[in-house]
Design an enzyme around this catalytic site. Structure first.
Site, mmCIF file in Angstrom:
data_model
loop_
_atom_site.group_PDB
_atom_site.id
_atom_site.type_symbol
_atom_site.label_atom_id
_atom_site.label_comp_id
_atom_site.label_asym_id
_atom_site.label_seq_id
_atom_site.Cartn_x
_atom_site.Cartn_y
_atom_site.Cartn_z
ATOM 1 N N HIS A 173 0.875 -1.168 0.000
ATOM 2 C CA HIS A 173 0.000 0.000 0.000
ATOM 3 C C HIS A 173 0.913 1.219 0.000
ATOM 4 C CE1 HIS A 173 -2.958 -2.770 2.328
ATOM 5 N NE2 HIS A 173 -3.199 -2.829 1.029
ATOM 6 N N GLU B 126 -3.258 -3.503 -4.748
ATOM 7 C CA GLU B 126 -4.679 -3.486 -5.091
ATOM 8 C C GLU B 126 -5.231 -2.069 -4.970
ATOM 9 O OE1 GLU B 126 -5.695 -2.885 -1.979
ATOM 10 O OE2 GLU B 126 -4.733 -4.299 -0.625
#
Length: 336
Positions: free
Chosen positions: A251, A289
């Site tokens: 992230h 993601e």
């Protein structure tokens, strides 16, 4: 950004300074003012190097320094062909050089060079022994104790800046993390706005989580970004793809406005991925993601050779599964 054609010096993570005197046919390198190696160069059709006649036999440090200089100088250079009078045993054992079918001739491959962990890792890399365990209903390898402090440092010759990664220190980093998360730009994607105490709780939870390492990205030792690096097998992403035992996920958050832009992303994203691949040589893939509508970030990632495998639905967002394999990262590797 610096012109690599004008490059005359590179600083190593240790602080030592590598200085070059280079012409079309000759390269002389010194380290901290001490002569290191003198080479004859031939560039037709590929770059061939050999110690100048009468010069001392180069040690492994000199061979590595020549590789670093020549690869950093030219991102298109894929291999060096060395001609050496004596067998470079240690360099062959480490993978710095590989033998050819010609006696006395050895190759230094860019793909292999950037997989050597030192000096980029500022803490020793080791292959933690594998023992499969079950936690949270998921079967995965037992993970090593998480690092503390600086873990990666490299001088980016294209930017002319140090890029480094260190682990989060909650007391030191809480206020900046809070400021970053409460900026409208970051909040639109992370949705983690909150108070100092809420963010202390957020970071403390991750600090206690063995599957996630929280990192601060720095340019010239000035913090500008926050990252979470996680083992994908134990993460919420695992059900959505065939996660390998040592896959890592990321992230990413750039908090400082003056360090945004594609040239900066190219530096820090390649450094982050480089660190994760060096941290454990069994890691074959790095995944992420981002929100499927975050076209800018997806475009930046594709520029660093990630590809979008598919879109899928988390409970809180529509996500794009971005993946980058080890072989694809190091093949034609553009680190400098």
């Amino acid at each position: 950004m610096p012109n690599l054609n004008d490059l005359t010096a590179l600083t190593l993570p240790s602080g030592r300074r590598l200085v070059a005197d280079e012409t079309e046919n000759r390269l002389s390198l010194s380290l901290d003012g001490q002569s290191l190696i003198q080479l004859s160069l031939s560039r037709d059709p590929e770059l061939k190097v050999q110690p100048e006649e009468g010069s001392a036999r180069p040690d492994d440090a000199a061979l590595w320094a020549a590789g670093y200089w020549l690869f950093a100088r030219d991102a298109t250079c894929q291999r060096l062909t060395w001609q050496l009078d004596e067998t470079p045993t240690e360099a062959l054992l480490s993978g710095l050089l590989i033998p050819t079918q010609t006696a006395g001739q050895y190759r230094c491959e860019r793909t292999l060079f950037w997989q050597l962990p030192q000096p980029w890792l500022t803490q020793a890399s080791s292959r933690y022994p594998q023992q499969m365990v079950i936690s949270g209903g998921k079967r995965h390898p037992l993970r090593p104790i998480k690092p503390q402090g600086e873990v990666y440092r490299r001088f980016d010759a294209r930017l002319g800046m140090w890029i480094s990664l260190r682990t989060v220190d909650i007391e030191l980093d809480l206020a900046r993390f809070n400021r970053w998360q409460n900026s409208a730009r970051v909040a639109s994607f992370w949705q983690e706005e909150g108070s100092l105490e809420q963010h202390r709780e957020y970071l403390s939870k991750l600090e206690a989580d063995p599957h996630t390492v929280t990192l601060i990205g720095c340019f010239d030792d000035q913090p500008f970004a926050y990252y979470e690096a996680y083992w994908a097998k134990e993460d919420r992403i695992a059900p959505f793809y065939d996660a390998g035992d040592y896959d890592r996920g990321i992230h990413m958050l750039v908090g400082e406005e003056n360090h945004r832009g594609p040239h900066k992303v190219a530096s820090w994203l390649s450094a982050l991925v480089h660190y994760l691949f060096l941290d454990d040589p069994r890691t074959q893939r790095v995944v992420a993601e981002p929100r499927a509508d975050n076209a800018k970030m997806i475009g930046y990632m594709q520029g660093q050779r990630f590809h979008c495998e598919k879109e899928f639905d988390f409970p809180h967002k529509r996500a794009a599964l971005m993946a980058l394999g080890r072989e694809r990262f190091f093949d034609r590797c553009e680190l400098s």
